[in-house]
Design an enzyme around this catalytic site. Structure first.
Site, mmCIF file in Angstrom:
data_model
loop_
_atom_site.group_PDB
_atom_site.id
_atom_site.type_symbol
_atom_site.label_atom_id
_atom_site.label_comp_id
_atom_site.label_asym_id
_atom_site.label_seq_id
_atom_site.Cartn_x
_atom_site.Cartn_y
_atom_site.Cartn_z
ATOM 1 N N ILE A 1 0.816 -1.204 0.000
ATOM 2 C CA ILE A 1 0.000 0.000 0.000
ATOM 3 C C ILE A 1 0.857 1.264 0.000
ATOM 4 C CG2 ILE A 1 -2.011 -1.061 1.072
ATOM 5 C CD1 ILE A 1 -1.077 -0.045 3.754
ATOM 6 N N GLY A 2 2.166 1.094 -0.046
ATOM 7 C CA GLY A 2 3.055 2.248 -0.096
ATOM 8 C C GLY A 2 4.478 1.823 -0.400
ATOM 9 N N GLY B 1 8.545 3.488 -0.735
ATOM 10 C CA GLY B 1 9.388 4.650 -0.542
ATOM 11 C C GLY B 1 10.851 4.312 -0.698
ATOM 12 N N ALA B 2 11.699 5.318 -0.433
ATOM 13 C CA ALA B 2 13.130 5.152 -0.653
ATOM 14 C C ALA B 2 13.755 4.154 0.312
ATOM 15 C CB ALA B 2 13.824 6.508 -0.533
ATOM 16 N N PHE B 3 13.197 4.020 1.512
ATOM 17 C CA PHE B 3 13.837 3.195 2.526
ATOM 18 C C PHE B 3 12.953 2.062 3.020
ATOM 19 C CE2 PHE B 3 15.737 7.452 2.893
ATOM 20 C CZ PHE B 3 16.988 7.117 2.424
ATOM 21 N N GLY B 4 11.996 1.635 2.218
ATOM 22 C CA GLY B 4 11.191 0.509 2.624
ATOM 23 C C GLY B 4 9.848 0.464 1.934
ATOM 24 N N VAL C 1 5.503 -0.529 2.610
ATOM 25 C CA VAL C 1 4.426 -0.704 3.582
ATOM 26 C C VAL C 1 3.398 -1.674 3.012
ATOM 27 C CG1 VAL C 1 2.620 0.435 4.921
ATOM 28 C CG2 VAL C 1 4.775 1.603 4.508
ATOM 29 N N LYS D 1 5.387 -1.788 8.045
ATOM 30 C CA LYS D 1 6.477 -1.131 7.330
ATOM 31 C C LYS D 1 7.706 -2.025 7.367
ATOM 32 C CE LYS D 1 9.359 3.038 7.464
ATOM 33 N NZ LYS D 1 9.543 4.341 8.110
ATOM 34 N N ASP E 1 9.564 16.837 7.989
ATOM 35 C CA ASP E 1 8.963 16.397 6.721
ATOM 36 C C ASP E 1 7.448 16.537 6.770
ATOM 37 O OD1 ASP E 1 9.150 15.566 4.115
ATOM 38 O OD2 ASP E 1 9.260 13.435 4.584
#
Length: 725
Positions: free
Chosen positions: A391-392, A394-397, A399, A414, A508
């Site tokens: 469901i997501g 990103g740069a570091f993992g 989800v 995550k 952020d």
């Protein structure tokens, strides 16, 4: 008994129940009806809209891997008599059905299905929240439905995205039941069973829902209902409707049985088929969810080196020594043994030291976490980290959507990257968010550090992220919800900046990091870039990290993040929510002041304010449904927070007071102020950044944002939970 159509692959293994018992009234029309999926021919069902047969079941919506809005309906082809001339009591009926809601893309939800009583067999309603029951006019006479809704639609007064509702000539439910209270998740991909019983003599309707084939003792919904007031004819059609709402949901009816009569109480419908049949293979296996297995011993926490350095290992060596050096009693043997033990001790100490360097935070802070999950639990919850559960990203993992076997609860898992940067993000986020408790922060349920994996478990936010609600949702986010979201985020930041033991700088703040629960309450997430500092202490210089459009100008110049840099980012979010435009707007506004390619939203709004046209900044999709004075105050709060000069920005505690009307907004100059920064300050700050950091700024440009990544992650969001990573 009717024969099965050749189109049914399960015909050879189903044992037919009583098919249709027909008692003719004087007019020769059905007065009492009984049927089930095991005995129906295809000609006895009418498929409308997107409804279709597949593998012996009915799917109400299309099987598409891309988001789509559509609706479908299946009806028993003969009308059922619900009233008889001269009788006051309507017919009693009972129906049992098994259904599932599956999704090729778990982050793409929306729509639902319903058991319907319809005045005709031709009409198919609209998609989305209308569930194929009604059209956009929202009212249609002669319709009674029990809806199973998978998305919270504000305009229909839905309580959440996982409920049962009784719809009477409208899709705004007259009575609702929260499925969370019985541990059933419509979006779990599991087979779900439901019973709907109506007692004509008492005008009482009861709805039961369970994962099990056993009917629950208590209904999820009970309501007094006089069918005579809602049905426009003595006869009506029964069946199901379903819809998608810009999603990839698939709504499948696996089994259906129905019986009606004019007795005081409805007869129980035929039982479901055996567990081994093709129509309902997993119902008995689904409930109750099995308890979690006892946690396995974590052998990785006790290494071979630790065993050898213990007294037990020493005794073992002493025990074996006589057999190995029988007859040899020399000083050399003892010397060698001593050297061996010394070597092992030194190696073990180095091993532990290296481990301590990487896991220092884990050792001292994890104990504060709500729960330590086992890797086995989370692997099972995510179906082996199935790509369909993502469901997501990103740069570091990544989800994943997870369903915990022990409770049936839905969570966001995550899975951090295995590289050094991913581990740094994990430890940073874990050490900070594990100590925080606030209603407007995404709640961390637990963690796992096992088998080389780094995992964090969060509450699932069913309404995704704020940026999706603003820019991708079919429905316009109302002003009341927008105002509540802004107040929630301000409250969370006031807590982080001024109420925690150590001040937390988020670094952020942006709309894709603001999650929305089922009540559209804001939950601030993604603490991978966050930093803790002592109150009133100057922060260290770092590499600027975050997303362009939200970054304060002094932060870009110096790399020093403070509470005032968070305030600037919050101001950008305020203007984004008010205008319905991204901080870096690429299009051109039609009419009024244009926003050119790459223009800054803060600049545009300040220009309108200077020209006395501030209210032209308001999102036109709101249709003027807001209080003008309140709206003007919120925009000025956004501009005050977006002041280029950090000394001119308010603190977040004052912002909360401004939003609720307890404090006046400070005077905002008509002309946008400029950032005053001496050359010597800039040179000193840049020197600090170079001396303190051994990494470079990486600038990555996307279609809509530019992200500065360093000392952590950052970057733009790509949907729900994408920026939790």
């Amino acid at each position: 008994m009717e024969s099965l159509s050749g189109g049914f692959s399960f015909a050879s293994i189903l044992v037919a129940h009583v098919v249709v018992l027909v008692f003719f009234s004087s007019g020769g029309i059905l007065a009492v009806t009984e049927f089930d999926f095991g005995t129906l021919t295809l000609t006895r069902l009418k498929l409308l809209g997107d409804a279709h047969w597949t593998n012996g079941s009915v799917r109400l919506t299309r099987d598409l891997g891309v988001p789509y809005s559509g609706s479908g309906k299946v009806l028993y082809s003969k009308p059922v008599q619900f009233r008889r001339p001269g009788e006051q009591s309507p017919a009693s009926f009972s129906t049992f059905f098994s259904f599932s809601v599956t999704n090729l893309n778990p982050s793409s939800i929306g729509g639902g299905l319903a058991f319907v009583i319809s005045p005709d067999d031709e009409f198919v309603g609209d998609s989305g929240g209308f569930l194929g029951i009604m059209d956009a006019r929202r009212s249609r006479k002669g319709v009674v439905a029990v809806e199973f809704d998978t998305l919270m639609d504000v305009e229909f007064n839905d309580i959440n995205g996982n409920h049962v509702g009784l719809d009477l000539n409208s899709v705004i439910s007259a009575r609702v039941g929260d499925l969370e209270t019985v541990g059933v998740d419509l979006k779990s991909n599991n087979l779900i069973n439901s019973w709907v019983d109506y007692f004509g003599s008492t005008r009482l309707l009861k709805v039961y829902v369970s994962y099990s084939n056993s009917k629950p003792k208590s209904p999820i919904l009970s309501a007094n209902l006089d069918l005579n007031k809602y049905l426009i004819n003595d006869f009506a059609f029964v069946g199901f409707s379903g819809s998608t709402q810009g999603s990839t949901e698939i709504h499948t009816i696996e089994w259906w049985s129905f019986t009606s009569s004019f007795d005081a109480n409805p007869a129980a419908p035929p039982p479901p088929p055996p567990t081994g049949s093709l129509m309902n293979p997993t119902a008995d296996k689904a409930s109750p969810p099995p308890p979690s297995p006892a946690p396995e011993a974590n052998s990785s926490n006790t290494t071979a080196y630790e065993q050898k350095s213990s007294g037990k290992c020493h005794n073992h060596l002493c025990k074996d020594a006589p057999g190995a050096i029988v007859g040899v009693v020399t000083a050399g043997a003892f010397f060698l043994a001593f050297c061996a033990l010394a070597f092992i001790w030194a190696y073990n100490k180095k091993f532990k030291s290296d481990k301590k360097n990487s896991d220092t935070i884990l050792a001292c802070d994890v104990i504060k976490m709500p729960k330590e999950f086992t890797y086995k639990e989370l692997k099972s919850a995510t179906k082996g980290f199935d790509s369909n559960r993502i469901i997501g990203q990103g740069a570091f993992g990544t989800v994943y959507k997870g369903i915990l076997a022990a409770t049936g609860g839905t969570v966001a898992v995550k899975r951090c990257s295995h590289n050094g940067q991913g581990k740094a993000e994990f430890f940073s986020e874990l050490s900070i968010i594990g100590t925080l408790r606030h209603r407007n922060l995404v709640r961390l349920q637990g963690w796992c550090h096992e088998k080389g994996e780094i995992l964090l478990v969060y509450d699932m936010m069913c309404n995704g992220s704020l940026d999706k609600a603003l820019f991708e949702s079919r429905m316009t986010l109302s002003w009341s919800h927008r105002k509540k979201i802004l107040l929630g985020v301000a409250s969370a930041l006031a807590y982080l900046h001024q109420e925690c033991e150590n001040q937390v700088i988020h670094r952020d703040i942006k709309s894709s990091n603001i999650m929305l629960d089922e009540g559209f309450n804001a939950r601030l997430g993604d603490f991978g870039l966050a930093r803790q500092v002592e109150h009133d202490k100057s922060p260290d210089a770092t590499v600027a990290a975050g997303t362009m459009g939200y970054l304060a100008p002094e932060y870009l110049l110096t790399g020093r993040a403070t509470d005032k840099t968070d305030v600037f980012s919050y101001g950008a979010v305020v203007l984004e929510v008010v205008t319905g435009r991204r901080p870096i707007e690429k299009g051109v506004v039609s009419g009024g002041v244009g926003v050119g390619v790459g223009s800054n939203l803060v600049e545009w709004v300040w220009g309108l304010y200077r020209e006395g046209r501030l209210m032209e900044a308001v999102d036109r999709r709101l249709g003027g449904e807001f209080d003008g004075e309140e709206m003007g105050r919120v925009i000025l709060v956004g501009l005050a927070c977006s002041n280029p000069d950090p000394t001119g920005r308010p603190v977040m505690r004052s912002v909360v007071q401004m939003l609720v009307g307890e404090r006046d907004v400070p005077v905002v100059p008509k002309t946008k102020p400029t950032l005053s920064f001496s050359t010597s300050q800039l040179i000193l700050s840049l020197q600090d950044s170079v001396n303190d950091l051994n990494e470079m700024v990486t600038i990555s440009t996307t279609s809509s944002e530019t992200s500065f990544i360093g000392g952590g992650g950052g970057g733009g969001g790509n949907g729900s939970y994408s920026d939790l990573v």
